[in-house]
Every structure is written in structure tokens, then in C-alpha cells.
Design a protein around this motif. Sequence first.
Motif, short mmCIF file in Angstrom:
data_model
loop_
_atom_site.label_atom_id
_atom_site.label_comp_id
_atom_site.label_asym_id
_atom_site.label_seq_id
_atom_site.Cartn_x
_atom_site.Cartn_y
_atom_site.Cartn_z
N ASP A 297 0.85 -1.18 0.00
CA ASP A 297 0.00 0.00 0.00
C ASP A 297 0.89 1.23 0.00
N ALA A 298 0.58 2.19 -0.88
CA ALA A 298 1.33 3.45 -0.93
C ALA A 298 0.76 4.46 0.04
N PHE A 299 -0.34 4.13 0.70
CA PHE A 299 -0.98 4.99 1.71
C PHE A 299 -1.24 6.40 1.19
N GLY A 300 -1.67 6.47 -0.05
CA GLY A 300 -2.08 7.75 -0.62
C GLY A 300 -0.95 8.63 -1.11
N ILE A 301 0.28 8.15 -1.09
CA ILE A 301 1.41 8.96 -1.56
C ILE A 301 1.47 8.91 -3.08
N ALA B 13 3.40 9.41 -6.52
CA ALA B 13 4.82 9.31 -6.89
C ALA B 13 4.99 9.03 -8.38
N LYS B 14 6.21 9.23 -8.85
CA LYS B 14 6.55 8.91 -10.24
C LYS B 14 6.76 7.41 -10.41
N GLU B 15 7.30 6.78 -9.36
CA GLU B 15 7.66 5.37 -9.41
C GLU B 15 7.16 4.67 -8.16
N TYR B 16 6.74 3.40 -8.33
CA TYR B 16 6.28 2.59 -7.20
C TYR B 16 7.04 1.26 -7.19
N LYS C 52 1.67 -1.29 -12.23
CA LYS C 52 2.13 0.04 -11.82
C LYS C 52 3.37 -0.08 -10.94
N TRP C 53 3.47 -1.20 -10.24
CA TRP C 53 4.57 -1.45 -9.32
C TRP C 53 5.72 -2.17 -10.03
N LYS C 54 6.94 -1.91 -9.55
CA LYS C 54 8.14 -2.59 -10.04
C LYS C 54 8.79 -3.32 -8.88
#
Length: 199
Positions: free
Chosen positions: A147-151, A153-156, A185-187
Motif C-alpha cells: 500500500d502506498a498509503f495515498g502517496i 509518486a513517479k515510481e512505485y 504500476k509497481w516494479k
Amino acid sequence: MNMIEKEYMVNEIFYSLQGEGRWAGRAAIFIRFSGCNLKCPFCDTDFASYKKMKAKDILKELLEYSQCNFVVLTGGEPTLQVTEDFVDMLHANGYYVAMETNATREVPRNINWITASPKKAYVSGGSVWLTKADEVKVVYDAVQEPDAFGISAKEYYIQPCDTGDKEMNDYIIKKCVEWVKNHPKWKLSLQQQKILKVR
């Protein structure tokens, strides 16, 4: 207290390769600040040992690696100590400045690259303050959903948690690969420094 007089608690300063995220494989000078506002169960930093250093002494050590202008501020949690004045000093000496943060505190506005690594899923007190970063890097233990918790960003990036157990680590890596395939979307970010056995 101004930046010149302030003493920073520094765990270590060293020159190596960035092993994680967007800049993996790039030569970097790391300033690892001691102290953190969280207590993550998988933390690999010994905060018991540190030395107090003034900004001029930190800069003197950085200048020993004159071939490199990429500095990574890490910890611990560097936002507990790093100010815009400190970053200005680094910029004035030609450095590109990246910061790795747990995203619970405000980051100096003049950082060139922000890596947010939220730990809210693993610890109390890990509520996310940042809403924007250059990259988000989430540690995955195959239990908590990434979870990115709403952040924004350009990269995940999703990074396998190193449990110290080979069989469990293999399982986590397999689950990370599955996650990335299902969520492109994630790497995948591997800790190259551990693979290469460098600091």
C-alpha cells in the motif's frame, strides 16, 4: 542553534552503490543518520553506535569521494535531523541530494529526490504525513498488502522483506513477482547490496 554549530548524530558515512529503487546500481555516498521515530521489526540498522559530527566535518568526509556527487540521506529517519540549510550546504558543494524517509514527517523542500518508504502496515505510530514523493518503496512480507498509503509518486516499488530465513525469503520473492505481474504500476526492487555482498 544554526547549522554550523549543530551536531548531527551520524551512524556512518560510506561510499557504495545504491542497491534499491530508481537509482539502483548508481554510485552513491551514504550519510546514515542515527535515530528513528519508528521501531520496525525488520530494521537492519544499529542505532546504538554513532558519532556526533558538525556539518563541516560531514562535508569533509564527503569530499574524500570527489568522484561522486550523488548523496543519499538515510537512517534511521533523516528528517529528525536534516534541515533545508544542511541540504543547501550540500547543493552549494555540487551534490545531488536524495533522501530515504518513512514518510511520517515533513521533508526539507529542497531535496532533489524523495524516496518514501511507509511502514504504517508494520508499526504503530507509522501514520503517513507525506502526500507526494518521487518514488514509493514498500517492504512486502507476503502478509500485509502492499500500500502506498495515498502517496503520489513517479515510481512505485515493492521490495521483498529479508526475514533471514532462506525458505521464507524465496516465498516472499515469489509473491512479490506475482504482485507486480498483477499490478504493473509497481516494479520489483531487490536489495542489490545484499546480492552483491557490498555495504
